[in-house]
Design a protein around this motif. Structure first.
Motif, PDB file in Angstrom:
ATOM      1  N   ILE A  38     -10.492  17.709  59.914  1.00 50.90           N
ATOM      2  CA  ILE A  38     -11.358  18.934  60.234  1.00 50.90           C
ATOM      3  C   ILE A  38     -12.586  18.588  60.088  1.00 50.90           C
ATOM      4  O   ILE A  38     -13.269  18.501  58.925  1.00 50.90           O
ATOM      5  CB  ILE A  38     -10.683  20.266  59.668  1.00 50.90           C
ATOM      6  N   ASP A  39     -13.653  18.775  60.784  1.00 51.04           N
ATOM      7  CA  ASP A  39     -15.166  18.666  60.471  1.00 51.04           C
ATOM      8  C   ASP A  39     -15.618  20.368  60.333  1.00 51.04           C
ATOM      9  O   ASP A  39     -15.908  20.808  61.420  1.00 51.04           O
ATOM     10  CB  ASP A  39     -15.981  17.975  61.585  1.00 51.04           C
ATOM     11  N   LEU A  40     -15.827  20.557  59.141  1.00 52.79           N
ATOM     12  CA  LEU A  40     -16.360  21.778  58.712  1.00 52.79           C
ATOM     13  C   LEU A  40     -17.849  21.803  58.211  1.00 52.79           C
ATOM     14  O   LEU A  40     -18.388  22.578  57.774  1.00 52.79           O
ATOM     15  CB  LEU A  40     -15.415  22.539  57.799  1.00 52.79           C
ATOM     16  N   ASP A  41     -18.226  20.701  58.369  1.00 56.86           N
ATOM     17  CA  ASP A  41     -19.729  20.671  58.395  1.00 56.86           C
ATOM     18  C   ASP A  41     -20.589  21.105  59.445  1.00 56.86           C
ATOM     19  O   ASP A  41     -20.918  20.341  60.458  1.00 56.86           O
ATOM     20  CB  ASP A  41     -20.114  19.133  58.025  1.00 56.86           C
ATOM     21  N   LEU A  42     -20.925  22.447  59.504  1.00 59.49           N
ATOM     22  CA  LEU A  42     -21.450  22.935  60.464  1.00 59.49           C
ATOM     23  C   LEU A  42     -22.876  22.395  61.212  1.00 59.49           C
ATOM     24  O   LEU A  42     -23.481  22.596  62.166  1.00 59.49           O
ATOM     25  CB  LEU A  42     -21.540  24.609  60.357  1.00 59.49           C
ATOM     26  N   VAL A  93     -16.770  23.786  65.234  1.00 60.72           N
ATOM     27  CA  VAL A  93     -17.473  24.386  66.318  1.00 60.72           C
ATOM     28  C   VAL A  93     -17.945  23.308  67.270  1.00 60.72           C
ATOM     29  O   VAL A  93     -17.817  22.108  67.049  1.00 60.72           O
ATOM     30  CB  VAL A  93     -18.760  25.193  66.031  1.00 60.72           C
ATOM     31  N   ASN A  94     -17.853  23.826  68.683  1.00 61.08           N
ATOM     32  CA  ASN A  94     -18.470  22.968  69.891  1.00 61.08           C
ATOM     33  C   ASN A  94     -19.769  23.068  70.037  1.00 61.08           C
ATOM     34  O   ASN A  94     -20.564  21.951  70.581  1.00 61.08           O
ATOM     35  CB  ASN A  94     -17.609  22.877  71.041  1.00 61.08           C
ATOM     36  N   ASP A 124     -13.869  17.525  56.102  1.00 56.96           N
ATOM     37  CA  ASP A 124     -15.169  17.133  55.758  1.00 56.96           C
ATOM     38  C   ASP A 124     -15.998  18.490  55.601  1.00 56.96           C
ATOM     39  O   ASP A 124     -16.330  18.841  56.815  1.00 56.96           O
ATOM     40  CB  ASP A 124     -15.947  16.218  57.083  1.00 56.96           C
ATOM     41  N   ALA A 125     -16.358  18.622  54.457  1.00 56.32           N
ATOM     42  CA  ALA A 125     -17.092  20.095  54.171  1.00 56.32           C
ATOM     43  C   ALA A 125     -18.549  19.852  54.376  1.00 56.32           C
ATOM     44  O   ALA A 125     -19.282  18.858  54.342  1.00 56.32           O
ATOM     45  CB  ALA A 125     -16.811  20.400  52.969  1.00 56.32           C
ATOM     46  N   ASP A 126     -19.115  21.413  54.672  1.00 57.40           N
ATOM     47  CA  ASP A 126     -20.709  21.304  54.599  1.00 57.40           C
ATOM     48  C   ASP A 126     -21.095  21.146  53.086  1.00 57.40           C
ATOM     49  O   ASP A 126     -20.508  21.053  52.240  1.00 57.40           O
ATOM     50  CB  ASP A 126     -20.784  22.841  55.118  1.00 57.40           C
TER      51      ASP A 126
END
Length: 131
Positions: A38-42, A93-94, A124-126
């Motif tokens: 999961i890519d949680l790096d906004l 998010v896209n 992958d965190a912000d």
């Protein structure tokens, strides 16, 4: 199934945390584990998607909104992108307009359901400390 959640975090950008997250996910998948990345790096956009060479059409926002109608777990099969290595991938998010839909409460609900479907979840965190 006992899922382990591994979060890769740094308080500074450009240190290679996405690289580490992608490679940890790949190594676990190649060992036969069922892995969700999961890519949680906004703030970094679609870095993880580029490393996987994927163009996901759904995001965590879409999965969260679909989870309310689907209790069987089909949402994970239908909305999560799959890499050729077997890794399932989901960006938070896209587009940045969706960022406001990511909250601590709905993310917690997502993880509560996701851990029942995977051996490992690699996040992958912000680079900021926040909910």
């Amino acid at each position: 199934m006992s899922c382990k959640v591994i979060t890769v975090f740094s308080n500074k950008g450009g240190v290679g945390k996405t690289f580490v997250a992608v490679n940890v996910a790949t190594a676990l998948s190649l060992q036969g584990s069922k892995v969700l990345a999961i890519d949680l790096d906004l703030q970094a956009g679609q870095n993880m998607a580029r490393m996987f060479t994927l163009t996901p059409t759904s995001s965590l926002v879409d999965v969260i909104s679909s989870m309310n109608q689907d209790d069987k777990g089909d949402v994970f099969r239908s909305l999560v992108s799959q890499h050729s290595s077997g890794i399932h991938f989901l960006p938070a998010v896209n587009n940045l307009r969706q960022a406001g839909h990511i909250t601590a409460d709905n993310t917690r609900l997502f993880f509560k359901k996701a851990v029942t479907h995977y051996d490992y979840i690699i996040v992958d965190a912000d680079k900021t400390f926040s909910d």
